[in-house]
Enzyme design. Structure first.
Site, short mmCIF file in Angstrom:
data_model
loop_
_atom_site.label_atom_id
_atom_site.label_comp_id
_atom_site.label_asym_id
_atom_site.label_seq_id
_atom_site.Cartn_x
_atom_site.Cartn_y
_atom_site.Cartn_z
N LYS A 104 1.76 0.27 -14.60
CA LYS A 104 2.38 -0.19 -13.36
C LYS A 104 1.95 0.66 -12.17
O LYS A 104 1.87 0.17 -11.07
CB LYS A 104 3.90 -0.20 -13.50
CG LYS A 104 4.37 -1.10 -14.62
CD LYS A 104 5.87 -1.12 -14.70
CE LYS A 104 6.34 -1.87 -15.92
NZ LYS A 104 6.02 -1.18 -17.16
N VAL B 203 6.70 1.91 -3.37
CA VAL B 203 6.78 0.50 -3.75
C VAL B 203 5.35 0.03 -3.97
O VAL B 203 4.48 0.29 -3.12
CB VAL B 203 7.48 -0.35 -2.68
CG1 VAL B 203 7.43 -1.84 -3.05
CG2 VAL B 203 8.93 0.11 -2.50
N GLU B 204 5.10 -0.64 -5.09
CA GLU B 204 3.72 -0.96 -5.47
C GLU B 204 3.53 -2.44 -5.80
O GLU B 204 4.41 -3.07 -6.39
CB GLU B 204 3.30 -0.12 -6.68
CG GLU B 204 1.88 -0.41 -7.15
CD GLU B 204 1.41 0.52 -8.24
OE1 GLU B 204 0.25 0.39 -8.66
OE2 GLU B 204 2.18 1.36 -8.68
N ASP B 205 2.39 -2.94 -5.42
CA ASP B 205 1.90 -4.24 -5.88
C ASP B 205 1.07 -3.95 -7.13
O ASP B 205 -0.11 -3.64 -7.03
CB ASP B 205 1.05 -4.90 -4.79
CG ASP B 205 0.60 -6.30 -5.17
OD1 ASP B 205 1.03 -6.81 -6.22
OD2 ASP B 205 -0.21 -6.87 -4.40
#
Length: 271
Positions: free
Chosen positions: A26, A199-201
């Site tokens: 992730k 926050v990650e894509d």
């Protein structure tokens, strides 16, 4: 960056993402991070003593990170509310979108390892699913299956390095009282030069998940503890603000204060 696929293909992908989480990573060491100024873009970081947070851009990260000499940080913590997701701007209601929010040690400038714990969230055909996880790069992430996580839950994340190759992740669901403590071993030594609230894509294999509209995610009670025992906030010396930019479009903007990191969704590219 995204490829075309039928809704059936996305449904199959969602089944893979949710049914076999241990096969994926992730967080990403391949995130391209550059410094930005009013009229220029550079690939080098500003001096550690530069006044005020440096403004950076990344293709898949948004949030804040601290940069200090090696062997500085020992732990990082932050509390967030799992978002009620919406489709990407202009995206179909019947579709799949996702993202993750995490705290981590290293990964911004350290080239050997990244230790993180966080929450993944998925929007799939108007249903929101979420789960907690831990990861040490380059190993795939491991889901914390003993916990239930739902949209609207308040989650406290704490990551502590007990050595340069071992650590402990504590995930607490303050809404339902559940918590989990996970021992982590890294195959490569940590630098302990970075602490992050991100926050990650995220990527699923080679596929970049269409980024969900999460509204705003705020890490509260955000801080890092140094190996000397002091506590620093995300706006302290060595602070970096990271905005997410893909294909020349800003997807998310970030800001930080003494004990908070706020990430706002702006737009993204639907499938």
């Amino acid at each position: 960056m995204f490829f075309s696929a039928s809704l059936l293909s996305y449904a199959l992908l969602a089944s893979t993402v949710l049914a076999a989480p241990s096969s994926r990573g992730k967080t990403s060491k391949t995130a391209t991070i550059t410094t930005t100024g009013p009229t220029s873009t550079a690939t080098s970081s500003p001096p550690l003593s530069a006044p005020g947070p440096a403004i950076l851009s990344s293709n898949i990260w948004a949030g804040a990170g601290m940069e200090s000499p090696e062997n500085t940080y020992q732990s990082v913590t932050g509390t967030l509310v799992v978002p009620h997701l919406q489709p990407a701007t202009g995206g179909a209601i019947e579709g799949i979108y996702g993202g993750s929010a995490w705290v981590g040690l290293d990964g911004m400038t350290c080239q050997t390892s990244l230790m993180a714990t966080g929450i993944q969230f998925i929007y799939f055909n108007q249903t929101i699913l979420a789960n907690a996880w831990t990861e040490v790069y380059p190993n795939p992430s491991v889901d914390i299956t003993s916990m239930t996580v739902n949209a609207g839950d308040t989650i406290k994340l704490t990551l502590t390095a007990t050595s340069t190759t071992t650590g402990t992740a504590v995930v607490e669901n303050l809404s339902n009282g559940q918590s989990s403590t996970v021992d982590i071993t890294s195959p490569s030594p940590l630098c302990l030069a970075n602490a992050e609230w991100i926050v990650e894509d995220f990527e699923e294999g080679t596929f970049l998940m269409p980024f969900a509209n999460f509204g705003t995610i705020t890490f509260t009670d955000a801080s890092a503890t140094t190996r000397s025992g002091s506590t620093v906030g995300p706006s302290g010396d060595g602070s970096h603000i990271i905005n997410m930019v893909q294909s020349g479009r800003q997807f998310a903007s970030a800001s930080c204060a003494a004990s908070t990191v706020t990430v706002d969704y702006l737009t993204s590219i639907p499938f």
